[in-house]
Design an enzyme around this catalytic site. Structure first.
Site, PDB file in Angstrom:
ATOM      1  N   ARG A  54      63.669  50.152  24.534  1.00 30.77           N
ATOM      2  CA  ARG A  54      64.069  51.535  24.289  1.00 30.77           C
ATOM      3  C   ARG A  54      62.888  52.491  24.503  1.00 30.77           C
ATOM      4  O   ARG A  54      61.732  52.098  24.463  1.00 30.77           O
ATOM      5  CB  ARG A  54      64.594  51.699  22.857  1.00 30.77           C
ATOM      6  CG  ARG A  54      65.917  51.009  22.601  1.00 30.77           C
ATOM      7  CD  ARG A  54      66.369  51.224  21.158  1.00 30.77           C
ATOM      8  NE  ARG A  54      65.425  50.701  20.187  1.00 30.77           N
ATOM      9  CZ  ARG A  54      64.543  51.417  19.521  1.00 30.77           C
ATOM     10  NH1 ARG A  54      64.488  52.734  19.694  1.00 30.77           N
ATOM     11  NH2 ARG A  54      63.720  50.861  18.657  1.00 30.77           N
ATOM     12  N   LYS A 197      72.248  51.613  20.835  1.00 30.75           N
ATOM     13  CA  LYS A 197      71.615  52.369  19.762  1.00 30.75           C
ATOM     14  C   LYS A 197      72.060  53.830  19.749  1.00 30.75           C
ATOM     15  O   LYS A 197      71.981  54.499  18.719  1.00 30.75           O
ATOM     16  CB  LYS A 197      70.095  52.271  19.875  1.00 30.75           C
ATOM     17  CG  LYS A 197      69.568  50.871  19.561  1.00 30.75           C
ATOM     18  CD  LYS A 197      70.030  50.372  18.195  1.00 30.75           C
ATOM     19  CE  LYS A 197      69.431  49.018  17.849  1.00 30.75           C
ATOM     20  NZ  LYS A 197      69.954  48.476  16.569  1.00 30.75           N
ATOM     21  N   HIS A 216      71.100  49.513   9.189  1.00 32.85           N
ATOM     22  CA  HIS A 216      70.550  48.644  10.228  1.00 32.85           C
ATOM     23  C   HIS A 216      70.318  47.273   9.601  1.00 32.85           C
ATOM     24  O   HIS A 216      69.242  46.975   9.097  1.00 32.85           O
ATOM     25  CB  HIS A 216      69.242  49.230  10.758  1.00 32.85           C
ATOM     26  CG  HIS A 216      68.654  48.466  11.911  1.00 32.85           C
ATOM     27  ND1 HIS A 216      67.300  48.275  12.067  1.00 32.85           N
ATOM     28  CD2 HIS A 216      69.244  47.847  12.964  1.00 32.85           C
ATOM     29  CE1 HIS A 216      67.071  47.571  13.162  1.00 32.85           C
ATOM     30  NE2 HIS A 216      68.241  47.307  13.723  1.00 32.85           N
ATOM     31  N   SER A 238      63.039  44.718  14.326  1.00 34.13           N
ATOM     32  CA  SER A 238      63.141  43.737  15.397  1.00 34.13           C
ATOM     33  C   SER A 238      62.093  42.639  15.216  1.00 34.13           C
ATOM     34  O   SER A 238      60.927  42.910  14.953  1.00 34.13           O
ATOM     35  CB  SER A 238      62.938  44.429  16.752  1.00 34.13           C
ATOM     36  OG  SER A 238      62.989  43.500  17.807  1.00 34.13           O
ATOM     37  N   LYS A 242      66.809  39.103  11.534  1.00 32.05           N
ATOM     38  CA  LYS A 242      68.168  39.528  11.172  1.00 32.05           C
ATOM     39  C   LYS A 242      69.233  38.686  11.869  1.00 32.05           C
ATOM     40  O   LYS A 242      70.147  38.164  11.227  1.00 32.05           O
ATOM     41  CB  LYS A 242      68.402  41.006  11.536  1.00 32.05           C
ATOM     42  CG  LYS A 242      67.705  42.013  10.692  1.00 32.05           C
ATOM     43  CD  LYS A 242      68.282  43.404  10.862  1.00 32.05           C
ATOM     44  CE  LYS A 242      68.564  43.823  12.284  1.00 32.05           C
ATOM     45  NZ  LYS A 242      67.395  43.765  13.172  1.00 32.05           N
ATOM     46  N   THR A 243      69.115  38.569  13.175  1.00 26.31           N
ATOM     47  CA  THR A 243      70.119  37.836  13.942  1.00 26.31           C
ATOM     48  C   THR A 243      70.037  36.344  13.650  1.00 26.31           C
ATOM     49  O   THR A 243      71.056  35.677  13.427  1.00 26.31           O
ATOM     50  CB  THR A 243      69.943  38.104  15.447  1.00 26.31           C
ATOM     51  OG1 THR A 243      70.129  39.500  15.700  1.00 26.31           O
ATOM     52  CG2 THR A 243      70.950  37.315  16.265  1.00 26.31           C
ATOM     53  N   ASP A 257      73.676  43.216  13.302  1.00 30.34           N
ATOM     54  CA  ASP A 257      72.723  44.330  13.463  1.00 30.34           C
ATOM     55  C   ASP A 257      73.140  45.659  12.830  1.00 30.34           C
ATOM     56  O   ASP A 257      72.280  46.383  12.344  1.00 30.34           O
ATOM     57  CB  ASP A 257      72.480  44.560  14.956  1.00 30.34           C
ATOM     58  CG  ASP A 257      71.256  45.420  15.231  1.00 30.34           C
ATOM     59  OD1 ASP A 257      70.207  45.162  14.620  1.00 30.34           O
ATOM     60  OD2 ASP A 257      71.350  46.342  16.048  1.00 30.34           O
ATOM     61  N   ARG A 322      66.547  39.365  26.139  1.00 35.48           N
ATOM     62  CA  ARG A 322      67.706  39.529  25.249  1.00 35.48           C
ATOM     63  C   ARG A 322      68.959  38.890  25.833  1.00 35.48           C
ATOM     64  O   ARG A 322      69.061  38.664  27.037  1.00 35.48           O
ATOM     65  CB  ARG A 322      67.997  41.020  25.040  1.00 35.48           C
ATOM     66  CG  ARG A 322      66.909  41.783  24.307  1.00 35.48           C
ATOM     67  CD  ARG A 322      67.131  41.763  22.823  1.00 35.48           C
ATOM     68  NE  ARG A 322      66.194  42.599  22.105  1.00 35.48           N
ATOM     69  CZ  ARG A 322      66.315  42.917  20.826  1.00 35.48           C
ATOM     70  NH1 ARG A 322      67.364  42.477  20.138  1.00 35.48           N
ATOM     71  NH2 ARG A 322      65.421  43.657  20.216  1.00 35.48           N
TER      72      ARG A 322
END
Length: 536
Positions: A54, A197, A216, A238, A242-243, A257, A322
């Site tokens: 990003r 996003k 988030h 990141s 989390k994932t 997410d 990703r």
């Protein structure tokens, strides 16, 4: 299911934009026209060009009288005027009018029908269309026929640059949002995550205004009979897990997410997951590894040209490799992605200083302090003279996507946690026994065992020791985790070095929180680390 859509109402001359093409058709388009390949597992391999992440410094929101008092203006949300937004939108439309192929994806954001948004994506790359086919909630044939006009439109003309000489521009990349026209324009970046996003930023503005907390975080739910509202939220920046940690074979995955917390419980905003792939193995993360199949999109990975096998350890293009895949590619995903109120709130941090314990129990005030702080750490880079970790603070563990001031989200979280008696935990997925370069990364099986200990109640019943600097309660034992890891100072060979490093991190926390001290209560301010005692 694909059809055509007349885009002349947007000023786009194409009267046959290809709408909601199925993955197989998008594969054909991507291979013929978009330099894409198929991996040995069946996923589409695509490349995002120069931008492989990003561009937060190029994000802008239209400053309009109807919303200006609500937006958290500053480096996260930079101002622009309506005229410049119209110029950028026209620049995107002009680009689309040079293209032979236009792709449209109509989908939903939000699994709860009461709060669902209709999102339209207009783009010129089939890879972008497949990405958002995965990340939005996919309408049924009947829902698509009755879709009507969207609530928000994303014009992704990322192959075409912004004009850096236009007022408000700082580069040839610009990511722009207007809450009034309900439009989002992307120029100068082909990184697909900007669309994802962008939708999250929209939800982060609309949901709090409706009394709903947008977050988030990832979410999973106990799937045993009688589990009831055994729901957990995993907040983290990141790379903190989390994932990975929400993809638990013993629990149902609600999402990885982005979620909202309503008066009824939790709902996922998205229809898919977006996992980091660097270092991915089936042994460590089998659910994610096996989700990389036909219909998934692999971004910027390195692969063997002969076998089409991906080398997940190589980062020749970017560390930010990703994969985007539909939620249902996780075997135990919960569809529809809606759950009850969370029992546990877990803040994930990758502490490269090696100071924070593998797990700590937080008071409500400490939970608010750490939520507002949003701490993690980056490891030392490769530049000369950079030889120690770098602290990163991101309010609410997602400052880059917030629309309102962080305290609005924090106050809503505090109220909901109090109302539903949720317990907060801080879990360090970073280093133990020393800082990066001296200590070692906490092993994933140990972190999973800690999460299991939270869910089973073992850690709630464990004997604890109060951290003299950070003030939280640190469990002394956890099943299947070496006891010497649990208290950080004990795991360091050089105790004086630990004390010095802990004092440094405590001061970094205090310095960062200073910008919120005028709006935080005394109870929350006092819940932070004790810098004075750390220095003695």
């Amino acid at each position: 299911m694909g059809s055509t859509l007349d885009l002349s109402g947007y000023g786009i001359r194409s009267t046959h934009g290809q709408r909601n093409l199925p993955p197989a058709a998008l594969y054909e388009e991507a291979i013929r026209h978009d330099r894409s390949e198929i991996s040995s597992s069946g996923a589409l391999i695509a490349y995002s060009g120069q931008k492989t992440g990003r561009s937060p410094k190029d994000k802008r929101i239209v400053d309009h009288p109807d919303s200006t008092e609500n937006v958290w203006w500053g480096p996260v949300n930079m101002r622009m005027d309506e005229k410049t937004f119209r110029v950028s939108k026209q620049r995107a439309i002009d680009y689309f009018n040079t293209r032979q192929r236009i792709y449209i994806v109509d989908g939903f954001a939000g699994w709860d029908p009461k709060y669902r948004l209709k999102i339209r994506i207009i783009c010129a790359r089939p890879y972008h269309a497949l990405f958002m086919h995965n990340m939005l909630i996919r309408p049924t044939k009947e829902e698509l026929e009755q879709f009507g006009e969207p609530d928000y439109v994303i014009f992704n003309a990322g192959q075409f640059p912004a004009n850096p000489y236009t007022e408000f521009m700082t580069s040839d990349t610009s990511v722009e949002l207007s809450f009034e026209t309900q439009e989002f324009v992307i120029l100068g970046t082909e990184y697909a995550g900007e669309m994802k996003k962008g939708v999250f930023t929209i939800m982060n503005y609309l949901m709090p205004a409706a009394g709903v907390l947008s977050m988030h975080c990832s979410c999973n739910e106990g799937n045993e009979a009688g589990a009831g509202e055994d729901v957990s939220l995993f907040f983290g920046l990141s790379g903190t897990g989390k994932t990975t940690l929400s993809a638990d074979p013993h629990r149902a995955l609600v999402g990885d997410d982005e979620h909202c917390w309503t008066e009824s419980g939790i709902f996922n905003i998205e229809g898919g997951c977006y996992a980091k792939c660097i270092g991915l193995t089936r042994e460590k993360e089998p659910e994610i590894y096996d989700a990389i199949q036909f219909g998934s999109v692999l971004e910027n990975v390195v692969y063997d040209a002969a076998t089409r096998e991906v080398d997940y350890d190589k980062a020749l293009i970017t560390q930010n490799t990703r994969c985007a895949y539909p939620l249902e590619y996780i075997p135990n995903a919960k569809i529809p992605a809606i759950a009850g109120h969370p029992r546990n709130i877990i803040f994930l941090t990758c502490d490269a200083f090696g100071v924070l314990p593998p797990v700590a129990k937080l008071t409500p005030e400490q939970a608010m302090y750490h939520f507002i702080s949003g701490y993690t750490a980056k490891v030392a880079g490769t530049e000369m003279g950079v030889d120690e970790p770098e602290a990163t603070f991101s309010a609410c563990f997602g400052a880059a996507f917030l629309a309102w001031h962080p305290t609005k989200y924090a106050e809503m979280l505090a109220e909901k946690m109090k109302q539903h008696s949720s317990t907060a935990w801080l879990v360090n997925t970073g280093w133990s026994g020393g800082a990066y370069g001296t200590g070692s990364r906490i092993k994933l099986p140990h972190t999973r065992a800690i999460i299991d200990g939270i869910h089973s109640g073992a850690l709630a019943e464990a004997d604890c020791e109060t951290d003299p600097i950070f003030g939280f309660e640190v469990p002394k034992t956890c099943p299947e985790v070496p006891s010497e890891m649990m208290i950080p100072r004990q795991s360091w060979a050089e105790k004086a070095s630990y004390d010095e490093t802990a004092a440094k991190l405590a001061k970094l926390f205090a310095d960062n929180f200073g910008k919120y001290s005028s709006v935080a209560s005394d109870a929350i301010k006092n819940a932070g680390p004790k810098v004075a005692s750390a220095a003695t």
